[in-house]
Design an enzyme around this catalytic site. Structure first.
Site, mmCIF file in Angstrom:
data_model
loop_
_atom_site.group_PDB
_atom_site.id
_atom_site.type_symbol
_atom_site.label_atom_id
_atom_site.label_comp_id
_atom_site.label_asym_id
_atom_site.label_seq_id
_atom_site.Cartn_x
_atom_site.Cartn_y
_atom_site.Cartn_z
ATOM 1 C CD GLU A 468 28.637 5.486 -6.951
ATOM 2 O OE1 GLU A 468 28.096 4.809 -7.852
ATOM 3 O OE2 GLU A 468 28.926 6.679 -7.088
ATOM 4 C CG ASP A 541 24.819 6.306 -7.652
ATOM 5 O OD1 ASP A 541 24.104 5.340 -7.325
ATOM 6 O OD2 ASP A 541 25.265 7.146 -6.857
ATOM 7 C CG ASP A 543 26.809 9.651 -10.932
ATOM 8 O OD1 ASP A 543 27.479 8.591 -10.924
ATOM 9 O OD2 ASP A 543 26.532 10.281 -9.903
ATOM 10 C CG ASP A 545 31.877 10.501 -9.097
ATOM 11 O OD1 ASP A 545 32.888 10.685 -9.822
ATOM 12 O OD2 ASP A 545 31.558 11.234 -8.152
#
Ligand code: 0RA
Length: 704
Positions: A468, A541, A543, A545
Site C-alpha cells: 500500500e 497497513d 489501520d 484504510d
C-alpha cells in the site's frame, strides 16, 4: 402488518387474456376415500434415518417439519379449498398449523378398518400410490409429510373439522395414543396439526422467527389470495385456549404477522422494486398452462439498476440455482427483445444484437412453474432439472411477452434503450480488455512501470508483494530478496469501482498493473498456467484504510481470479504491530497479547494499557516509554501504523523473509466474507459503510 392493501391489478398486464385453467377444476368434486390409500410402511425408517426424509437434523430439518404440514394446507389452498393458514409457535417448543381446507379424511379403510386420518398420520406413503390424483403439483404427495413430522415429534395432535364433526387423535413419537375420537360439533372445516419436535432427534429445537417470516411471506406471494398468519407465542405466559381454531382471534399480545397478496407474484415484483426507479410503470404478467400440463407464471419489470433479480420457483419451492425454467425464460426474453427491435428499429442496426446478459440488466422477474414428476438438481437440490420446463416457459412467456411489447410500445422502447445501455457497457469492457490483451501480446508483455520485478522467471519460487503506497513500496524494494521477490506498490484505494463493470475495472491503472504483472490475462482469456508468481502477497497497513484495501483486493481476487484462490496462490502478509526495544535487545510483537508477554519477560508493563482505545493519536507517533520494574535500561514500545514506518531491514526480518515470516493463505471462505463486506462498503447505502468504518476503526486503533 405486512398486509398489502387491495390494489387494482396493473392495467397494462397481459394477465386477463393469457391466464387460463387453474388447479381448481382438476380437483373439485373428486371424492377422496380411505380406499385410495395403499398402506406401505411404518414410521421406524424415519426415526432411523431422519436425514433421508427431511434433509438433516439441524436447523434446516427442524424448519422443514413446519413446511411438511404447511405444504399440505397450501395444497388445499391451491386446489381452491382453503384460503387461510395460520402457523403458531407455542411455549414448550410446540408448533400449531391451522387451515380451513377440507380436513384430512376420517373414514374407515375397508381392509384395515383404520381411520384414514390414522393411516395418513402414521404411515409412510412412498411410491406415489397414495392420492396421486387429487393433487397434481405438490412437491411431494398430498398428506405424505404429516407422518414424517409425527414420527419425529414427541407429541402430535391432529384435529379434523369435517362435515360438522370435530375428530381428534393424539400421538407419541408417531404412535397413536388412542383411536380417532369424535369430540363434538363444529362449524369449521379444516385441519389443525400441533406437534412438538423431538429433542433427541434435532440438534436444536429453537425455531428462527425471521427465517419463518421470510419463507412464509414468500409462500403467500406464490399463492394469490391465500392469507398466511404467523404468531410467535413462545414467550406467552398465560394459558392459550386451543379450542379456538385460529389463535389469531385470541388477540394475544405477541409478535404476529399476516400476509395476503391479491396480486401474487405481481405483488412480489412490486415489492422487489419498491425503492427503485422504474424503467416502465406496468408490470408484465402471464399465467398459463401448456398442453402437457405445465403451469407457467411470470411477472417482471425493469428498473434503473445493473444487476438482475431473478426469483425462480418450481412447485412453489425456491430454486436459486436456476435451471430449465430460467434457461427457457432467458432464451425467450433475448429473442423477443431482438425481434421487437428488428421490426421496430428502436436501436440502430449497426449496434448488432442484444446479448442474453444485456437484456437482464435491471430486470426483476419472478418465475414460477408447476409440474408433475419434477426433478431437482445440484448439491442442494436448488436447481430445476426437468427439461420439459424449458420449452414450456419459452413458449408461454415468449408468446405473451411478444404481445406485451406490441401492445405497450412506450414500455418496449424504454426496455430496449435500457438494454442498449448495457450493450454499450459490455462492448466498452471488451474493447478495454482486448486492448490490454493486445498490448501484452504485441509489446511482449510491457510490465507496468511501478512494478519492481524479481530476477527469477520460475513462478514456483517467484513472489509478488502488493503493498500500500509508494513509501512502503520503497522500503519493500530495499528490503526484499531481489531474486525471488517482486514489489508492486498501489496508490490509494485501487478498486473503488462498481460491481459488474469490467470496463471501468480495467480502466483503473492499479488494476491494470496487477493484471499485467500476474501474466494470466483476465476474464474469458484467463490462463492460470501463465501465472508469473505463485505467491501473491497482500501487504497492507494495520489501520482502517489498510483493512479497506485488503477487502477490496480480496474481493477483486474472488470475483476475477477465483482460480488463484483455489490454487492457494493468494496470501496476506502478517507484519508485526509492535517493536519493543530494551537496550540493544529487539523484540517484535504481532498482537497485544504477545506485546504484553514480551513486556512481562522484560520486567516492564505498559503504564497506560488502553492507550489505543481512548488516546486520540491523530496520526502522531505513538511510541511509549514504559516503566521498567527493576533497574537497568528503559523499555521502548513502538506501534507500527504502516509498513512504511519500518526500515528495510525490519520489514525483511519480520514480514518478508521466508525463514521467519508468517503468511496467511487466503481461503475461499475468507474471500467470500470479504466479498460480502465489499457490498456493504461499496453499495450506495452510506449507513452500512459508516458502521463498518466505525467498527473497524476501533479494531484498527487497538491493533496499531
Ligand atoms: C389427504 C387427502 C385429502 C386431504 C388431505 C390429505 C389433507 C391433509 C392435510 C394436512 C394438513 N391439512 C390438510 N388438509 C388436507 C383430500 C381430502 C378429500 O378429498 O376430501
Amino acid at each position: 402488518m405486512a398486509k398489502e392493501a387491495k390494489k387494482p391489478t396493473p392495467k397494462k398486464t397481459k394477465k386477463d387474456t393469457a391466464s387460463s385453467s387453474t388447479l381448481t377444476k382438476e380437483t373439485t368434486k373428486k371424492a377422496y376415500s380411505a380406499a385410495d390409500i395403499s398402506v406401505l410402511e411404518g414410521l421406524e425408517p424415519v426415526r432411523k434415518r431422519p436425514g433421508m426424509y427431511i434433509g438433516s437434523t439441524g436447523p434446516d430439518g427442524l424448519h422443514h417439519l413446519i413446511r411438511e404440514i404447511f405444504d399440505n394446507s397450501r395444497d388445499e389452498a391451491m386446489g381452491g379449498y382453503c384460503d387461510h393458514i395460520e402457523i403458531a409457535l407455542l411455549p414448550d417448543g410446540m408448533v400449531r398449523v391451522v387451515d380451513n381446507g377440507r380436513g384430512i379424511p376420517v373414514d374407515k379403510h375397508p381392509k384395515t378398518g383404520q381411520s384414514a386420518l390414522e393411516v395418513i398420520m402414521t404411515t409412510l406413503h412412498a411410491g406415489g400410490k397414495f392420492d396421486n390424483e387429487s393433487y397434481k403439483f405438490s412437491g411431494g404427495l398430498h398428506g405424505v409429510g404429516a407422518s414424517v413430522v409425527n414420527a419425529l415429534s414427541t407429541y402430535t395432535k391432529a384435529e379434523v373439522h369435517r362435515d360438522g364433526v370435530k375428530y381428534v387423535q393424539e400421538y407419541a413419537i408417531g404412535k397413536p395414543k388412542a383411536k380417532v375420537k369424535q369430540v363434538g360439533k363444529t362449524h369449521h372445516n379444516g385441519t389443525v396439526i400441533t406437534f412438538q419436535p423431538d429433542e433427541t432427534i434435532f440438534s436444536d429445537v429453537t425455531f428462527n422467527w425471521d427465517r419463518i417470516v421470510k419463507h412464509y411471506r414468500e409462500q403467500a406471494y406464490l399463492v394469490r389470495n391465500l392469507r398466511v398468519s404467523l404468531i410467535d407465542a413462545r414467550e406467552y405466559t398465560g394459558s392459550i385456549d386451543t379450542d379456538e381454531v385460529y389463535l389469531e382471534d385470541l388477540n394475544l399480545q405477541v409478535p404476529s404477522m399476516s400476509f395476503y397478496f391479491e396480486g401474487g407474484i405481481v405483488s412480489m415484483v412490486r415489492y422487489l422494486n419498491a425503492h427503485q426507479k422504474k424503467v416502465h410503470n406496468s408490470i408484465f404478467h402471464v399465467e398459463k398452462e401448456t398442453e402437457d400440463g405445465i403451469q407457467v407464471e411470470v411477472a417482471l419489470q425493469y428498473v434503473d439498476d445493473i444487476s438482475p433479480r431473478i426469483v425462480p420457483f418450481a412447485n412453489n419451492i425456491s430454486t436459486p440455482g436456476g435451471g430449465m425454467h430460467v434457461t427457457g425464460f432467458k432464451t425467450a426474453l433475448t429473442r423477443n427483445l431482438n425481434n421487437y427491435n428488428k421490426d421496430n428499429k428502436v436501436l440502430s442496426e449497426k449496434d448488432g444484437a442484444l446479448s442474453g446478459d444485456d437484456v437482464l440488466e435491471g430486470l426483476s422477474v419472478v418465475l414460477s412453474v408447476k409440474m408433475k414428476e419434477i426433478q431437482f438438481e445440484g448439491q442442494t437440490k436448488d436447481k430445476l432439472g426437468s427439461p420439459e420446463a424449458r420449452g414450456a416457459v419459452e413458449s408461454v412467456f415468449g408468446e405473451a411477452f411478444a404481445a406485451f411489447l406490441e401492445e405497450n410500445p412506450d414500455d418496449a422502447k424504454a426496455i430496449l434503450r435500457k438494454a442498449a445501455l448495457a450493450m454499450k457497457a459490455r462492448k466498452a469492457a471488451k474493447a478495454v480488455k482486448d486492448s490490454i490483451l493486445r498490448k501484452g501480446a504485441l509489446e511482449g508483455f510491457t510490465l507496468p512501470g511501478k512494478l519492481t520485478d524479481c530476477q527469477t522467471k520460475d513462478a514456483d519460487e517467484a513472489e509478488i508483494f502488493i503493498v500500500e503506497g509508494d513509501s512502503a513500496g520503497g522500503t519493500a524494494k530495499q528490503g526484499r530478496d531481489r531474486r525471488t521477490q517482486a514489489i508492486l506498490p498501489l496508490r490509494g484505494k485501487p478498486l473503488n469501482v462498481e460491481r459488474v463493470r469490467l470496463d471501468k475495472m480495467l480502466g483503473n491503472s492499479e488494476i491494470k498493473s496487477m493484471v499485467v504483472a500476474f501474466g494470466t490475462s483476465i476474464g474469458e482469456t484467463l490462463d492460470i498456467e501463465k501465472i508469473r508468481y505463485k505467491k501473491i502477497v497482500i501487504a497492507t497497513d494495520a489501520d482502517v484504510d489498510g483493512a479497506h484495501i485488503r477487502i477490496l483486493l480480496m474481493t477483486f481476487f474472488f470475483r476475477y481470479f477465483r482460480e488463484f484462490i483455489d490454487a492457494g496462490y493468494i496470501y496476506v502478509a502478517q507484519p508485526p504491530l509492535y517493536k519493543i526495544k530494551k537496550g540493544k535487545a529487539l523484540h517484535y510483537a504481532f498482537s497485544d497479547d504477545e506485546r504484553d508477554g514480551v513486556l512481562k519477560e522484560l520486567g516492564a508493563s505498559l503504564d497506560n494499557k488502553n492507550t489505543s482505545d481512548d488516546e486520540d493519536t491523530g496520526g502522531e507517533d505513538v511510541d511509549e516509554e514504559t516503566t521498567p520494574k527493576k533497574g537497568s535500561s528503559k523499555v521502548h514500545v513502538q506501534r507500527y501504523k504502516g509498513l512504511g514506518e519500518m526500515n528495510a531491514e525490519e520489514l525483511w526480518e519480520t514480514t518478508m523473509d521466508p525463514a521467519t515470516r508468517t503468511l496467511k493463505q487466503v481461503t475461499v471462505e475468507d474471500a467470500m466474507e470479504a466479498d460480502a463486506i465489499f457490498d456493504t462498503l461499496m453499495g450506495s447505502d452510506v449507513e452500512p459503510r459508516k458502521v463498518f468504518i466505525q467498527n473497524n476503526a476501533k479494531l484498527a486503533e487497538i491493533d496499531i
